[in-house]
Scaffold this active site. Structure first.
Site, PDB file in Angstrom:
ATOM      1  N   TYR A   1      20.243 -49.468   9.449  1.00  0.00           N
ATOM      2  CA  TYR A   1      19.075 -49.112   8.640  1.00  0.00           C
ATOM      3  C   TYR A   1      18.784 -47.628   8.804  1.00  0.00           C
ATOM      4  O   TYR A   1      19.237 -46.972   9.746  1.00  0.00           O
ATOM      5  CB  TYR A   1      17.849 -49.935   9.048  1.00  0.00           C
ATOM      6  CG  TYR A   1      17.156 -49.418  10.287  1.00  0.00           C
ATOM      7  CD1 TYR A   1      16.049 -48.581  10.192  1.00  0.00           C
ATOM      8  CD2 TYR A   1      17.627 -49.740  11.557  1.00  0.00           C
ATOM      9  CE1 TYR A   1      15.421 -48.090  11.324  1.00  0.00           C
ATOM     10  CE2 TYR A   1      17.002 -49.257  12.689  1.00  0.00           C
ATOM     11  CZ  TYR A   1      15.911 -48.429  12.573  1.00  0.00           C
ATOM     12  OH  TYR A   1      15.312 -47.936  13.697  1.00  0.00           O
TER      13      TYR A   1
ATOM     14  N   PHE B   1      16.622 -56.985  17.028  1.00  0.00           N
ATOM     15  CA  PHE B   1      17.595 -56.337  16.135  1.00  0.00           C
ATOM     16  C   PHE B   1      18.915 -56.195  16.875  1.00  0.00           C
ATOM     17  O   PHE B   1      18.972 -55.576  17.937  1.00  0.00           O
ATOM     18  CB  PHE B   1      17.052 -54.974  15.709  1.00  0.00           C
ATOM     19  CG  PHE B   1      17.964 -54.187  14.817  1.00  0.00           C
ATOM     20  CD1 PHE B   1      18.707 -54.788  13.823  1.00  0.00           C
ATOM     21  CD2 PHE B   1      18.055 -52.805  14.966  1.00  0.00           C
ATOM     22  CE1 PHE B   1      19.544 -54.039  12.992  1.00  0.00           C
ATOM     23  CE2 PHE B   1      18.877 -52.050  14.143  1.00  0.00           C
ATOM     24  CZ  PHE B   1      19.620 -52.678  13.159  1.00  0.00           C
TER      25      PHE B   1
ATOM     26  N   ASN C   1      21.599 -54.446  16.543  1.00  0.00           N
ATOM     27  CA  ASN C   1      22.175 -53.134  16.850  1.00  0.00           C
ATOM     28  C   ASN C   1      21.538 -52.476  18.068  1.00  0.00           C
ATOM     29  O   ASN C   1      22.087 -51.515  18.595  1.00  0.00           O
ATOM     30  CB  ASN C   1      22.068 -52.211  15.637  1.00  0.00           C
ATOM     31  CG  ASN C   1      23.225 -52.393  14.664  1.00  0.00           C
ATOM     32  OD1 ASN C   1      24.130 -53.178  14.924  1.00  0.00           O
ATOM     33  ND2 ASN C   1      23.198 -51.686  13.562  1.00  0.00           N
ATOM     34  N   TYR C   2      20.374 -52.965  18.493  1.00  0.00           N
ATOM     35  CA  TYR C   2      19.800 -52.512  19.753  1.00  0.00           C
ATOM     36  C   TYR C   2      20.110 -53.574  20.810  1.00  0.00           C
ATOM     37  O   TYR C   2      19.236 -54.267  21.307  1.00  0.00           O
ATOM     38  CB  TYR C   2      18.283 -52.317  19.627  1.00  0.00           C
ATOM     39  CG  TYR C   2      17.882 -51.289  18.603  1.00  0.00           C
ATOM     40  CD1 TYR C   2      18.698 -50.200  18.338  1.00  0.00           C
ATOM     41  CD2 TYR C   2      16.690 -51.398  17.903  1.00  0.00           C
ATOM     42  CE1 TYR C   2      18.343 -49.247  17.401  1.00  0.00           C
ATOM     43  CE2 TYR C   2      16.319 -50.446  16.970  1.00  0.00           C
ATOM     44  CZ  TYR C   2      17.146 -49.368  16.711  1.00  0.00           C
ATOM     45  OH  TYR C   2      16.785 -48.432  15.792  1.00  0.00           O
ATOM     46  N   ARG C   3      21.373 -53.685  21.133  1.00  0.00           N
ATOM     47  CA  ARG C   3      21.866 -54.758  21.987  1.00  0.00           C
ATOM     48  C   ARG C   3      21.069 -54.840  23.283  1.00  0.00           C
ATOM     49  O   ARG C   3      20.916 -53.850  23.985  1.00  0.00           O
ATOM     50  CB  ARG C   3      23.356 -54.518  22.284  1.00  0.00           C
ATOM     51  CG  ARG C   3      24.073 -55.668  22.964  1.00  0.00           C
ATOM     52  CD  ARG C   3      24.096 -56.905  22.113  1.00  0.00           C
ATOM     53  NE  ARG C   3      24.750 -56.711  20.840  1.00  0.00           N
ATOM     54  CZ  ARG C   3      26.075 -56.732  20.647  1.00  0.00           C
ATOM     55  NH1 ARG C   3      26.884 -56.933  21.655  1.00  0.00           N
ATOM     56  NH2 ARG C   3      26.570 -56.571  19.443  1.00  0.00           N
TER      57      ARG C   3
END
Length: 400
Positions: A62, A338, A340-342
């Site tokens: 994003y 989210f 992608n923010y593992r």
């Protein structure tokens, strides 16, 4: 994957231009290529230019055009992937189930992403950006409270990020704006919709879309866009990230509690509050694996940064404590996150073995009910679970 970095752009009209970009290319390299092809095309993705395309897109991706054009993954029209049998597949040969799964479900669970084909989006010749700072003594709490009420309802062309962080023992809040239009139109809009911020003409800067990326990434004024081609040479700091979604405005009392908690940490802790609304409200949550659509006011990114490895345990514990304190204000059942923010704190397994209960924990936070369809696709394309990592998608039969 970093050697797979070619990018090819095919120009059409404003709605039919596309780009094939290999997974090892960075966002900066993609933006540079687009900008040197046309001043009137862009791509909705992140503002950190050194991020690799393969993982950024497969997890959702994003940026500050998400309210107008959606996520990176919403603008993928084809892909190339190596499957468990070593075949190179495109959208037609992989089938729509697998193509659905890799657009937001994390490609590493299903194969090796080689390249993406993107639909490029139209941008004006000049966009407008701003960065306005307010501290607690300047009524920042009241402004943030109002921002929560209006940010997701503003025209799709406008994205205003709120970024609270500690400075000199107090909370300083940056309001960082991006507008697909000219400054005069933005000022008129802000005066009618969000006058509390007090945006002025001198706060606004018009520039090309590609230059706005440098502004958002906080490069000095006058920096050449050639910097987009620079690649990271290794981390200079340590970081831990977390994420949340907010569905109801946080009260002023709640905001004051959050600021007090930030101040009490006495660390390099920061947040980014990214507004939703716009087209994000119009895409069904089952359209792609990424489910965080209608009903969200904004997404929170948490980060803490430190320089000495010996401070790792302390800083991670501080962020976990702060995150726990945010529980009353964010999504529940599940507390969404989210991908992608593992964040291994929300559930994880060993890199060579998946525990179904753990997978259900992180899977439903990242993907909500889309997790179950992802496990079915996994069972179809990789039943032996060859592609596995600490938070991968297990095949649907793995718990039997």
């Amino acid at each position: 994957m970093f050697n797979l970095r070619s990018i090819d752009i095919e120009l059409g009209n404003a709605s039919s231009s596309t780009a094939w970009a290999q997974a090892g290319a960075t966002l900066g390299e993609l933006y540079y290529k687009i900008a040197n092809t046309s001043n009137f095309l862009g791509f909705p993705a992140g503002v950190c230019p050194t991020i690799g395309l393969g993982g950024h897109v497969s997890g959702g991706g994003y940026g500050n055009m998400m309210r107008k054009y959606g996520l990176s993954v919403d603008n993928v029209i084809d892909a190339r992937i190596v499957d468990v049998n070593g075949r190179i597949l495109d959208r037609k040969s992989m089938g729509e189930d697998l193509f659905w799964a890799i657009r937001g479900g994390g490609g590493a669970s299903f194969g090796v992403i080689l390249a993406w084909q993107f639909k490029l989006v139209p941008v004006p010749g000049n966009v407008t950006v701003f960065r306005v700072h307010r501290n607690l003594a300047q009524n920042a709490t009241d402004i943030v409270y109002r921002w929560q009420q209006v940010a997701s309802l503003l025209p799709d062309e406008l994205f205003i990020r709120v970024m609270p962080q500690l400075e000199n023992g107090t909370v300083n809040i940056a309001f960082i704006g991006f507008f697909l239009g000219q400054a005069n139109n933005l000022l008129t809009l802000m005066q009618s919709s969000f006058p509390e911020l007090g945006l002025r003409k001198q706060d606004c800067h018009e520039m090309r879309w590609v230059e706005s990326l440098l502004y958002w990434a906080e490069f000095p004024n006058g920096t050449s866009i050639d910097v987009l081609l620079d690649r990271a040479e290794g981390a200079e700091v340590f970081t831990k990230l977390k994420s949340d979604y907010v569905k109801k405005p946080i009260s002023k009392q709640g905001l004051e509690t959050i600021w007090k908690n930030m101040i009490s940490t006495r660390t390099n802790i920061m947040m980014q509050w990214n507004p939703y609304g716009g087209i994000m409200n119009k895409i069904p949550e089952t359209a792609l694996p990424f489910p965080h659509r209608f009903g969200n006011l904004f997404k929170i990114w948490y980060a803490i940064i430190w320089t000495n490895e010996s401070d790792t345990d302390y800083n991670e514990d501080v962020l976990r404590w702060f995150y726990e304190g945010m529980t009353p204000y964010v999504s529940k059942s599940p507390r969404e996150a989210f991908q992608n923010y593992r964040d291994n704190d929300i559930g994880s397994g060993k890199s060579d073995k998946i525990v179904w209960e753990n997978a259900t924990a992180y899977g439903t936070k990242y993907f909500k009910n889309n997790f179950w369809r992802l496990t079915q696709v996994k069972a179809k394309v990789d039943p032996s679970n060859f592609f596995i990592h600490e938070q991968s998608i297990p095949p649907a039969v793995a718990h039997i």
